[in-house]
Design an enzyme around this catalytic site. Structure first.
Site, PDB file in Angstrom:
ATOM      1  N   HIS A  72      21.799 -55.776  41.171  1.00  0.00           N
ATOM      2  CA  HIS A  72      21.802 -57.330  40.032  1.00  0.00           C
ATOM      3  C   HIS A  72      21.440 -58.435  40.519  1.00  0.00           C
ATOM      4  O   HIS A  72      21.354 -59.041  40.317  1.00  0.00           O
ATOM      5  CB  HIS A  72      23.126 -56.617  39.530  1.00  0.00           C
ATOM      6  CG  HIS A  72      24.129 -57.810  40.431  1.00  0.00           C
ATOM      7  ND1 HIS A  72      24.950 -55.935  40.995  1.00  0.00           N
ATOM      8  CD2 HIS A  72      24.625 -58.788  40.709  1.00  0.00           C
ATOM      9  CE1 HIS A  72      25.869 -57.365  41.804  1.00  0.00           C
ATOM     10  NE2 HIS A  72      25.712 -58.508  41.550  1.00  0.00           N
ATOM     11  N   ASP A 102      23.039 -49.675  42.169  1.00  0.00           N
ATOM     12  CA  ASP A 102      23.652 -51.120  42.195  1.00  0.00           C
ATOM     13  C   ASP A 102      22.520 -51.405  43.891  1.00  0.00           C
ATOM     14  O   ASP A 102      23.219 -52.234  44.335  1.00  0.00           O
ATOM     15  CB  ASP A 102      24.481 -52.248  41.666  1.00  0.00           C
ATOM     16  CG  ASP A 102      24.727 -53.022  41.442  1.00  0.00           C
ATOM     17  OD1 ASP A 102      23.293 -53.469  41.625  1.00  0.00           O
ATOM     18  OD2 ASP A 102      24.910 -53.839  41.899  1.00  0.00           O
ATOM     19  N   GLY A 174      29.015 -64.994  44.490  1.00  0.00           N
ATOM     20  CA  GLY A 174      28.290 -64.829  45.060  1.00  0.00           C
ATOM     21  C   GLY A 174      27.883 -64.041  46.333  1.00  0.00           C
ATOM     22  O   GLY A 174      27.259 -64.200  47.013  1.00  0.00           O
ATOM     23  N   ASN A 175      28.917 -63.316  47.069  1.00  0.00           N
ATOM     24  CA  ASN A 175      29.782 -62.906  47.081  1.00  0.00           C
ATOM     25  C   ASN A 175      28.568 -61.253  46.975  1.00  0.00           C
ATOM     26  O   ASN A 175      28.413 -60.612  47.944  1.00  0.00           O
ATOM     27  CB  ASN A 175      30.670 -62.567  47.655  1.00  0.00           C
ATOM     28  CG  ASN A 175      30.902 -64.173  48.858  1.00  0.00           C
ATOM     29  OD1 ASN A 175      31.717 -64.166  48.344  1.00  0.00           O
ATOM     30  ND2 ASN A 175      31.873 -63.413  50.295  1.00  0.00           N
ATOM     31  N   SER A 176      27.714 -60.670  45.827  1.00  0.00           N
ATOM     32  CA  SER A 176      27.219 -60.082  46.114  1.00  0.00           C
ATOM     33  C   SER A 176      26.004 -59.426  46.761  1.00  0.00           C
ATOM     34  O   SER A 176      25.315 -60.630  47.125  1.00  0.00           O
ATOM     35  CB  SER A 176      26.707 -59.827  43.633  1.00  0.00           C
ATOM     36  OG  SER A 176      27.728 -59.875  42.810  1.00  0.00           O
TER      37      SER A 176
END
Length: 221
Positions: A72, A102, A174-176
């Site tokens: 994503h 993902d 933002g850590n994704s």
């Protein structure tokens, strides 16, 4: 040093990980037909280009530039740019994606990069200390600590992965794509989701286990 004191010293794990976690910027360009421009400039001049930018994190898994992130984070990207913790930037090539888990694999053209070693996520124990390392809010690598709260979590809307590692380490959007590591600095998961309607951390976050990630990477390669 007593074992309990030794077990909560995260400096080695943090040092091993922060330089291996990168900032991922995805830019997608869309061309939209503008009827007003068409009226004044004709059909040739009616198209207007827009760019959308999304950001997240990624984890370097080999010295020659292979990087794992969330699907994503890079979905729909026309261009992918990776910035290392030392502020060096590279254009990245998309190698492949697995939307159901993902996970995405990208690559930059570089050598001798610091990288994270994949650990065995099946061996992770509930109550074990973990670090979440990512690039929230376009900063350089940020480290948060927590424990493994649960394993084998199934999240609604993420039907592909039924074995998330749940942790209470603070993770934001933002850590994704960032790293979840044990105190030895081994990658045990890719941080992917937080339980929040606002997109801000409210107590728990979830990671795709490294053993699933490893299998996906091997398939994509």
């Amino acid at each position: 040093i007593s074992p309990s004191v030794e077990n909560t010293d995260f400096t080695v794990a943090a040092e091993k990980t922060i330089h291996s976690v990168v900032h991922v910027k995805n830019t997608s360009f869309k061309t939209v037909r503008d009827p007003f421009r068409e009226f004044f400039y004709g059909q040739e001049g009616s198209n207007k280009k827009y760019s959308q930018v999304g950001t997240g994190s990624g984890v370097i898994i080999s010295s020659d530039g292979y990087i794992v992130t969330n699907n994503h984070v890079i979905q729909g990207a026309t261009e992918i740019e990776v910035t290392l913790n030392n502020k060096k930037s590279y254009k990245a090539e998309l190698i492949g994606t697995d939307p159901s888990n993902d996970i995405a694999l990208i690559k930059v053209d570089a050598d001798e990069l610091p990288y994270v070693t994949l650990g065995d996520s099946d061996a992770v124990k509930i109550g074990e200390w973990v670090l979440a390392v990512g690039n929230p809010y376009n900063l350089t690598s940020t480290v948060t600590a927590g424990i493994v709260s649960a394993k084998g979590r199934d999240l609604e809307g993420n039907s592909g992965v039924e074995s998330f590692i749940q942790t209470d380490a603070a993770v934001n959007s933002g850590n994704s794509g960032g790293a979840l590591v044990n105190i030895r600095g081994e990658l045990i998961g890719i941080n992917t989701a937080i339980t929040s309607r606002t997109g801000s951390f409210i107590g728990y976050s979830f990671a795709v286990p490294s053993n699933i990630t490893k299998k996906v990477i091997e398939d994509l390669m």
